[in-house]
Design a protein around this motif. Structure first.
Motif, PDB file in Angstrom:
ATOM      1  N   HIS A 109      87.343 -40.664  20.669  1.00 54.57           N
ATOM      2  CA  HIS A 109      87.455 -39.593  19.758  1.00 54.57           C
ATOM      3  C   HIS A 109      85.895 -39.081  19.332  1.00 54.57           C
ATOM      4  CE1 HIS A 109      91.670 -40.548  19.219  1.00 54.57           C
ATOM      5  NE2 HIS A 109      91.896 -39.717  18.633  1.00 54.57           N
ATOM      6  N   GLY A 110      85.205 -39.708  19.760  1.00 56.10           N
ATOM      7  CA  GLY A 110      83.576 -39.531  19.256  1.00 56.10           C
ATOM      8  C   GLY A 110      83.187 -40.174  17.963  1.00 56.10           C
ATOM      9  N   GLY A 111      83.918 -41.062  17.805  1.00 49.57           N
ATOM     10  CA  GLY A 111      83.788 -42.055  16.814  1.00 49.57           C
ATOM     11  C   GLY A 111      83.267 -43.402  17.188  1.00 49.57           C
ATOM     12  N   THR A 133      90.902 -52.234  23.205  1.00 52.03           N
ATOM     13  CA  THR A 133      92.001 -50.941  23.227  1.00 52.03           C
ATOM     14  C   THR A 133      91.373 -50.099  21.995  1.00 52.03           C
ATOM     15  OG1 THR A 133      93.470 -52.080  24.528  1.00 52.03           O
ATOM     16  CG2 THR A 133      93.927 -49.888  23.428  1.00 52.03           C
ATOM     17  N   ALA A 134      91.478 -50.914  20.689  1.00 52.99           N
ATOM     18  CA  ALA A 134      91.117 -50.034  19.605  1.00 52.99           C
ATOM     19  C   ALA A 134      89.639 -49.296  19.364  1.00 52.99           C
ATOM     20  CB  ALA A 134      91.371 -50.777  18.303  1.00 52.99           C
ATOM     21  N   ARG A 135      88.685 -50.241  20.187  1.00 53.76           N
ATOM     22  CA  ARG A 135      87.344 -49.441  19.975  1.00 53.76           C
ATOM     23  C   ARG A 135      87.582 -48.464  21.160  1.00 53.76           C
ATOM     24  NH1 ARG A 135      81.942 -52.788  21.959  1.00 53.76           N
ATOM     25  NH2 ARG A 135      83.243 -52.830  24.081  1.00 53.76           N
ATOM     26  N   LYS A 136      88.045 -48.663  22.314  1.00 46.07           N
ATOM     27  CA  LYS A 136      88.206 -47.342  23.143  1.00 46.07           C
ATOM     28  C   LYS A 136      88.782 -46.453  22.947  1.00 46.07           C
ATOM     29  CE  LYS A 136      89.562 -46.751  28.147  1.00 46.07           C
ATOM     30  NZ  LYS A 136      90.275 -47.478  29.100  1.00 46.07           N
ATOM     31  N   PHE A 151      84.659 -41.128  12.000  1.00 41.43           N
ATOM     32  CA  PHE A 151      85.005 -40.189  12.783  1.00 41.43           C
ATOM     33  C   PHE A 151      84.407 -39.026  12.457  1.00 41.43           C
ATOM     34  CE2 PHE A 151      88.877 -42.785  12.868  1.00 41.43           C
ATOM     35  CZ  PHE A 151      89.529 -42.794  14.009  1.00 41.43           C
ATOM     36  N   PRO A 152      83.766 -38.040  13.512  1.00 44.02           N
ATOM     37  CA  PRO A 152      82.941 -36.845  13.179  1.00 44.02           C
ATOM     38  C   PRO A 152      83.664 -35.801  12.591  1.00 44.02           C
ATOM     39  CG  PRO A 152      83.365 -37.013  15.664  1.00 44.02           C
ATOM     40  CD  PRO A 152      84.061 -38.205  14.917  1.00 44.02           C
ATOM     41  N   GLY A 186      80.857 -37.309   8.997  1.00 45.30           N
ATOM     42  CA  GLY A 186      82.339 -37.187   9.139  1.00 45.30           C
ATOM     43  C   GLY A 186      82.958 -37.946   7.996  1.00 45.30           C
ATOM     44  N   VAL A 187      83.873 -38.563   8.480  1.00 43.04           N
ATOM     45  CA  VAL A 187      84.578 -39.529   7.547  1.00 43.04           C
ATOM     46  C   VAL A 187      84.743 -40.834   7.886  1.00 43.04           C
ATOM     47  CG1 VAL A 187      85.875 -37.577   6.815  1.00 43.04           C
ATOM     48  CG2 VAL A 187      86.964 -39.069   8.657  1.00 43.04           C
ATOM     49  N   ALA A 188      85.072 -41.822   7.118  1.00 37.54           N
ATOM     50  CA  ALA A 188      85.194 -43.183   7.526  1.00 37.54           C
ATOM     51  C   ALA A 188      86.371 -43.904   6.724  1.00 37.54           C
ATOM     52  CB  ALA A 188      83.862 -43.939   6.870  1.00 37.54           C
ATOM     53  N   LEU A 189      86.812 -44.888   7.501  1.00 36.14           N
ATOM     54  CA  LEU A 189      88.033 -45.714   6.945  1.00 36.14           C
ATOM     55  C   LEU A 189      87.338 -47.038   7.110  1.00 36.14           C
ATOM     56  CD1 LEU A 189      90.773 -46.470   6.222  1.00 36.14           C
ATOM     57  CD2 LEU A 189      91.461 -46.436   8.796  1.00 36.14           C
ATOM     58  N   ASP A 190      87.557 -47.982   5.774  1.00 36.04           N
ATOM     59  CA  ASP A 190      87.137 -49.336   5.805  1.00 36.04           C
ATOM     60  C   ASP A 190      88.394 -49.950   5.527  1.00 36.04           C
ATOM     61  OD1 ASP A 190      84.207 -48.669   5.593  1.00 36.04           O
ATOM     62  OD2 ASP A 190      84.420 -48.240   3.361  1.00 36.04           O
TER      63      ASP A 190
END
Length: 243
Positions: free
Chosen positions: A215-217, A207-210, A235-236, A169-173
């Motif tokens: 989103h399946g991420g 909450t952020a992790r939830k 994120f996938p 998928g894609v990632a955000l660092d």
């Protein structure tokens, strides 16, 4: 002799119990918010009556009123955070661009970054594929993470937002050069109500992790005291026809 040991609950039963408990907790939070709002409103009216204290007794009374008002506001913020954490709803997933989501959040915090002397660097892949996301909740998660990063650099630093492709998928660092966290804090940071901040609710990161997991991420963190912290959100990407 008949064995009367109760059978363990099934996953469906456990989920039903969880949903019932979450609904009960949400209802209780709403019930607390209503009288709390009345208390705060009346304390604000009292503060107006003591707006120009003429005696030491009146000044002491005003100080107590202001203290109660601040605590009411703190409790209301805590309840709002709790409701966001416990609320169960179906996400409205649609194709969207992760670059656009982080750009909006960075634009929102740009004045604060400038004020704190933080250099914001954006390495956003222009060819990043779309992912299925709920813009409102994703932005809520990103707001919390960026806010935490800036608060970790009160005397300046560098903040990097980088998007990239992964195998699935894609990632955000999100990388900051702030104070960092020790191992104990990093291990507990996603626990509900755990916080190292004075007045914090301890629900922002859970909450952020939830949200990301809904989103399946997934979300990972690497941190070192005195050197900074990196959050990675993955994120996938949607499956293509024929995959």
């Amino acid at each position: 002799m008949v064995d009367e040991t109760p059978l363990p609950a099934s996953p469906e039963e456990l989920r039903a119990q969880y949903v019932e408990l979450a609904e009960l907790a949400g209802s209780l939070a709403h019930e607390i918010k209503n009288p709390l709002s009345v208390i705060r409103m009346n304390m604000e009216l009292l503060a107006e009556d003591f707006a120009d204290p003429a005696t030491p007794k009146e000044r002491r009374a005003l100080a107590k009123i202001e203290m109660v008002t601040r605590q009411c506001t703190r409790l209301e913020n805590l309840l709002n955070d709790f409701l966001r954490f416990s609320r169960l709803r179906n996400l409205e997933l649609r194709l969207g661009n992760l670059n656009e989501q982080i750009e909006r959040v960075l634009d929102l915090f740009e004045p604060q970054a400038i004020e704190n002397g933080v250099e914001v660097i954006r390495y956003l892949d222009p060819d990043l594929p779309s992912v299925k996301l709920d813009p409102e909740t994703v932005q809520a998660a990103l707001v919390n993470l960026v806010k935490n990063a800036l608060e970790a650099m009160p005397t300046g630093g560098q903040f990097v937002a980088r998007t990239r492709l992964t195998r699935t998928g894609v990632a955000l660092d999100l990388i900051d050069t702030g104070c960092g966290m020790d191992e104990r804090t990093a291990m507990r940071m996603f626990e509900a109500f755990y916080t190292t901040k004075s007045g914090g609710s301890g629900l922002g990161l859970p909450t952020a992790r939830k949200i990301i997991e809904a989103h399946g991420g997934r979300i990972d963190v690497h941190s070192q005291v005195g050197r900074g912290t990196q959050f990675t959100l993955e994120f996938p990407t949607p499956l293509r026809l024929g995959d």
